[in-house]
Scaffold this motif. Sequence first.
Motif, PDB file in Angstrom:
ATOM      1  N   LYS A   1       0.731  -1.333   0.321  1.00  0.00           N
ATOM      2  CA  LYS A   1       0.155  -0.106  -0.290  1.00  0.00           C
ATOM      3  C   LYS A   1       0.944   1.392  -0.403  1.00  0.00           C
ATOM      4  N   ALA A   2       1.874   1.128   0.931  1.00  0.00           N
ATOM      5  CA  ALA A   2       2.630   1.740   1.178  1.00  0.00           C
ATOM      6  C   ALA A   2       3.212   2.342  -0.120  1.00  0.00           C
ATOM      7  N   SER A   3       3.940   2.008  -0.837  1.00  0.00           N
ATOM      8  CA  SER A   3       4.835   1.887  -2.259  1.00  0.00           C
ATOM      9  C   SER A   3       3.569   2.239  -3.365  1.00  0.00           C
ATOM     10  N   ILE A   4       2.469   2.016  -3.075  1.00  0.00           N
ATOM     11  CA  ILE A   4       1.097   2.777  -4.431  1.00  0.00           C
ATOM     12  C   ILE A   4       1.399   4.285  -4.324  1.00  0.00           C
TER      13      ILE A   4
ATOM     14  N   LEU B   1      -1.741  12.741  -5.412  1.00  0.00           N
ATOM     15  CA  LEU B   1      -3.186  12.727  -4.735  1.00  0.00           C
ATOM     16  C   LEU B   1      -3.601  12.130  -4.662  1.00  0.00           C
ATOM     17  N   GLN B   2      -4.302  10.934  -3.495  1.00  0.00           N
ATOM     18  CA  GLN B   2      -5.099  10.516  -3.077  1.00  0.00           C
ATOM     19  C   GLN B   2      -6.567  10.728  -2.133  1.00  0.00           C
TER      20      GLN B   2
ATOM     21  N   GLY C   1       1.744  10.530  -0.245  1.00  0.00           N
ATOM     22  CA  GLY C   1       1.553   9.459   0.588  1.00  0.00           C
ATOM     23  C   GLY C   1       1.921   8.830   2.234  1.00  0.00           C
ATOM     24  N   LYS C   2       1.502  10.868   2.413  1.00  0.00           N
ATOM     25  CA  LYS C   2       0.868  11.187   3.618  1.00  0.00           C
ATOM     26  C   LYS C   2      -0.730  11.647   3.682  1.00  0.00           C
ATOM     27  N   GLN C   3      -0.836  11.122   5.231  1.00  0.00           N
ATOM     28  CA  GLN C   3      -2.471  11.531   5.400  1.00  0.00           C
ATOM     29  C   GLN C   3      -2.516  12.889   5.395  1.00  0.00           C
TER      30      GLN C   3
ATOM     31  N   HIS D   1      -0.070  21.781   1.796  1.00  0.00           N
ATOM     32  CA  HIS D   1       0.644  20.449   0.794  1.00  0.00           C
ATOM     33  C   HIS D   1      -0.070  20.991  -0.451  1.00  0.00           C
ATOM     34  N   ILE D   2      -0.414  21.731  -0.999  1.00  0.00           N
ATOM     35  CA  ILE D   2      -0.929  21.805  -2.036  1.00  0.00           C
ATOM     36  C   ILE D   2      -0.071  23.063  -2.636  1.00  0.00           C
TER      37      ILE D   2
END
Lengths: 257, 266
Positions: free
Chosen positions: B4-7, B13-14, B77-79, B86-87
């Motif tokens: 999951k982390a590598s994705i 952005l997720q 990769g960070k919540q 962050h943008i």
Amino acid sequence: MAIRKSGWAKAWPPMAVLAGLLACWQAAVTWGKVDKWLLPSPLAIVQEAIQIWPRLMEHTEATVQLTLLGFAGGSAVGFVLAALLHLIPGFRSAVYPLLVLSQNVPIIAIAPILTMLLGYGLLPKVLLVTVVCFFPITVAMLSGLSSPDAQLRHYFQMIGIGKWQLFWRLELPHAIVHLFSGLKISASYSVLSAIVAEWLGTNKGLGAFMLISFKGFMPDRGYAAVFIIVTLSLTLFGLIVLAERIVIRWQPVKEVE
Amino acid sequence: MSDKASIHAMTTLQVRGIRKSFGKRAARKEVLGGLSLSVADGEFVSIVGPSGSGKTTLFKVIGGLEQPSEGEIWVEGKQTTGERGHISYMPQQSALLPWQSVAGNIELSLAISGLDRKAAKLKTKEWLERIGLDDYADAYPHMLSGGMLQRVSFLRALLAPQRLMLLDEPFGALDALTRLQMQQWLMSIWDQNRRSVLLVTHSIEEALFLSDRIIVLSASPAVVLEEFVVPFERPRSEALWTNPLFNELKQQIYELLKAGGKEANE
Ligand SMILES: Nc1ncnc2c1ncn2[C@@H]1O[C@H](COP(=O)(O)OP(=O)(O)OP(=O)(O)O)[C@@H](O)[C@H]1O
Ligand SMILES: [Mg+2]
């Protein structure tokens, strides 16, 4: 040069009207039935002013000092108060109505209280001018602080600006434009309230001089003082307009109509 | 877990199952109805959707201005759900401070985004030269045309250190011709400095011309109706406008938007 020309174009109509009014006044006193003891002619006033010039200047100096001290104090208080009201949550809704209320107390009523508490020195008079001056500045600043362009605010929030940075970078500079409109009102107030302050147990200043002159049936002296007071008021106003032009250079130049 | 982390490391952005409602009780209205999408590193993704479908609201949630009722935002990769900073962002109106010069505006934004002053100054100078606006570095914003202002605004977003750029209808306020010029200009600049972009637009052509992928939203409560991969080679030219595939995609998206809008109205 263009600025000068347009300044002159703007200045001459009111000056012509003023000259006309003075001429009418002179004519009315010279040929009319106006009692010289009630209303001296402009020329008589100027003559009297020239005669007592050194004394007039002494009083002017006292008034200028009082005005400037009070105006500076009022501006500082007004500015800081607006910033506090804006920045401390809940402070605005708690204190602002009281401030508005305080403005309904006539200065004539505050003056004797200040004298009673603080005596006849310079301090109570300066305080009086300060009390009168701070309010327009606080109101103008507050409206400026809370009204910057919503788009700008949204943009800066999106890129993660902090509360303090928002204050320094957006709200405060935006409020400066509003601040000047408050300063202009306060400038006129400061001269007038200084005059009123000088009515209270003192013999220094144009206010006191004016009162004594009118009471002593020397209206020409009284009017000479009035002329100087008006000049002072206009000068202070002009200085603020000048400062505004220097500080707010970024604004698009407006065409003179 | 490590899978999951590598994705996450590869996606800039997720957006995961974001719901957002406004109002209380009877007046409660759901604007985002469980929205999920992602933007890969260096990818250009556009969002099209009916007016009022919640695109700006989605940007506010990603930017941390609004807390979602449900769901998570992951950036690099960070919540970052509900967190700001962050943008980088480009709004519809250029949003430049009128009392700062063009260069001053860019430098200030870069400083707020976390760049140190000196680096911000250097970068600003270098890039203003590159886009041919160095003569305007010391000019105030009111002296620039609408197109120039948007160039400055885009540059300001591009130079920020954040990987993800959100563009909310950046050319919506421009006339048609300037808009076309700006699209080409943006494309050429972005080719030189690839960042992950999420663009909101009302123009299907604009989305097709600029993006790698197009996400079509429904009317509110917004959900993803469909995603289109845009297969055209880069660099793209105006010739694309007459490409049959371009027009076919355009027609498809248009039909989808029409149907999606109707559904919500009924
Ligand atoms: N703070 C808020 N409080 C209540 N309702 C809101 C708020 N912000 C947005 N809305 C509602 O959410 C809906 C979506 O708004 P939003 O601005 O996100 O749409 P949009 O897709 O950006 O529209 P457009 O394409 O016209 O820019 C609208 O119906 C709006 O009324
Ligand atoms: Mg919007």
